[in-house]
Design a protein around this motif. Structure first.
Motif, mmCIF file in Angstrom:
data_model
loop_
_atom_site.group_PDB
_atom_site.id
_atom_site.type_symbol
_atom_site.label_atom_id
_atom_site.label_comp_id
_atom_site.label_asym_id
_atom_site.label_seq_id
_atom_site.Cartn_x
_atom_site.Cartn_y
_atom_site.Cartn_z
ATOM 1 N N ASN A 219 0.830 -1.206 -0.068
ATOM 2 C CA ASN A 219 -0.020 -0.083 -0.039
ATOM 3 C C ASN A 219 0.913 1.346 0.092
ATOM 4 N N GLY A 220 2.004 1.213 -0.175
ATOM 5 C CA GLY A 220 3.125 2.260 -0.071
ATOM 6 C C GLY A 220 3.614 2.769 1.130
ATOM 7 N N ALA A 221 3.048 2.394 2.158
ATOM 8 C CA ALA A 221 3.578 2.800 3.499
ATOM 9 C C ALA A 221 4.994 2.923 3.841
ATOM 10 N N LEU A 222 5.609 1.819 3.294
ATOM 11 C CA LEU A 222 7.127 1.833 3.322
ATOM 12 C C LEU A 222 8.014 2.699 2.594
ATOM 13 N N LYS A 223 7.512 3.729 1.751
ATOM 14 C CA LYS A 223 8.021 4.495 1.010
ATOM 15 C C LYS A 223 8.967 5.337 1.648
ATOM 16 N N SER A 224 8.610 6.232 2.690
ATOM 17 C CA SER A 224 9.326 7.169 3.489
ATOM 18 C C SER A 224 10.611 6.270 4.167
ATOM 19 N N HIS A 225 10.409 5.211 4.609
ATOM 20 C CA HIS A 225 11.040 4.334 5.202
ATOM 21 C C HIS A 225 12.371 3.817 4.294
ATOM 22 N N LEU A 279 4.113 5.452 13.000
ATOM 23 C CA LEU A 279 5.725 5.686 12.796
ATOM 24 C C LEU A 279 6.082 6.168 11.414
ATOM 25 N N LEU A 280 5.551 5.145 10.438
ATOM 26 C CA LEU A 280 5.980 5.267 9.065
ATOM 27 C C LEU A 280 5.125 6.769 8.256
ATOM 28 N N LEU A 281 4.381 7.316 9.088
ATOM 29 C CA LEU A 281 3.962 8.475 8.278
ATOM 30 C C LEU A 281 4.937 9.642 8.606
ATOM 31 N N ARG A 282 6.055 9.522 9.477
ATOM 32 C CA ARG A 282 7.046 10.527 9.505
ATOM 33 C C ARG A 282 7.673 10.378 8.465
ATOM 34 N N CYS A 283 8.229 11.720 7.681
ATOM 35 C CA CYS A 283 8.892 11.924 6.752
ATOM 36 C C CYS A 283 10.222 11.583 6.827
ATOM 37 N N ASP A 284 10.737 11.533 8.350
ATOM 38 C CA ASP A 284 12.082 11.221 8.306
ATOM 39 C C ASP A 284 12.380 9.838 8.886
ATOM 40 N N VAL A 285 11.623 8.909 8.864
ATOM 41 C CA VAL A 285 11.334 7.715 9.550
ATOM 42 C C VAL A 285 12.434 6.851 8.840
#
Length: 291
Positions: A219-225, A279-285
């Motif tokens: 679902n794309g939630a891992l993109k920032s990480h 946690l994954l919503l943070r842009c710096d995660v």
């Protein structure tokens, strides 16, 4: 005002800013964004693509394959009249497009592995299963291939192959990866999973966490990480590493929450899932398990 801004004011504002800064809007977006997720997500979302109007080459840039990235960077710079000597922009755009195309490729690789059913007639599959046992139970030999001993590491029955139906070979590969690269932690967590009151089925929970990692990737939630973690194309190794983080953190979470019984697993699993999504919503995660 919205009509006037979109059709008249924005055009002249962009022209003035380009005149003053000698940079196009895309360059200014890049200059104002930190390396990693902030920068890559800024060109991957619809709003920023719209900043450049109907520019076809830019809209196509976020859908290219890895092999086409270099050409795409050149096309964008040519179209936007960005000088080739602006190596900083060129490098940053190249990295961001590699991250975007790499994420899509990683998902396909993970999905392909998930679709491979565990086959007890496949020698490689069987070797990985036995390797998992030897990593977790080095001082105890299996008495047979089909045995109740498998329950000692958290499988449901005499033959573990039935437990891999949901996640296919991906579930086994993740279990082996964690046990091989974090052997001490894996054995410690297996030991804790046998707690008389707070115990849980180690292997079954591990497969369940594979499903969690897979769904977050899908679902794309891992993109920032992943964009913060990898300056280029994310690889399968990085997905396995995220899985290891989930296993380690879930064990801590489970014992901190002290559920009344394993019957409440789904409730606490969902609570843990929501925590990770937050946690994954943070842009710096960056969520990694350090040795």
């Amino acid at each position: 005002w919205g009509f006037l801004y979109s059709n008249y004011v924005r055009f002249w504002l962009k022209w003035i800013l380009r005149l003053l800064t000698r940079k196009c809007e895309l360059q200014r977006v890049f200059d104002g964004a930190k390396a990693g997720a902030q920068r890559t997500l800024s060109i991957g979302n619809h709003r920023t693509v719209q900043l450049e109007g109907t520019l076809k080459v830019l809209r196509n840039a976020v859908h290219v394959e890895e092999a086409e990235v270099e050409k795409c960077v050149r096309d964008v710079m040519k179209e936007k009249k960005i000088e080739q000597k602006d190596t900083g922009f060129k490098t940053n755009l190249h990295i961001s497009l590699l991250q975007i195309s790499g994420y899509k490729k990683l998902y396909l690789n993970v999905e392909n592995l998930r679709k491979v059913p565990y086959d007890s007639d496949n020698e490689e599959h069987e070797e990985q299963l036995i390797e998992l046992w030897n990593l977790l139970m080095p001082h105890e030999n299996l008495k047979a291939r089909i045995t109740k001993q498998w329950c000692d590491i958290g499988f449901q029955g005499d033959d573990p192959k039935t437990d891999f139906r949901g996640m296919g070979l991906l579930g086994l590969v993740n279990l082996v990866y964690f046990s091989k690269h974090y052997t001490d932690e894996a054995r410690q967590i297996l030991s804790r999973s046998n707690h008389p009151k707070l115990g849980y089925s180690y292997a079954i929970v591990g497969i369940n966490l594979t499903e969690m990692a897979y769904s977050l990737l899908k679902n794309g939630a891992l993109k920032s990480h992943l964009y913060n973690m990898v300056s280029g194309s994310p690889q399968m190794e990085h997905f396995h590493q995220f899985y290891c983080y989930l296993v380690y953190e879930f064990d801590k979470f489970w014992f901190e929450e002290e559920p009344e019984s394993i019957m409440h697993f789904n409730q606490y699993r969902e609570k843990f899932h929501e925590k990770i999504k937050g946690l994954l919503l943070r842009c710096d995660v960056i969520l990694t398990l350090q040795n």
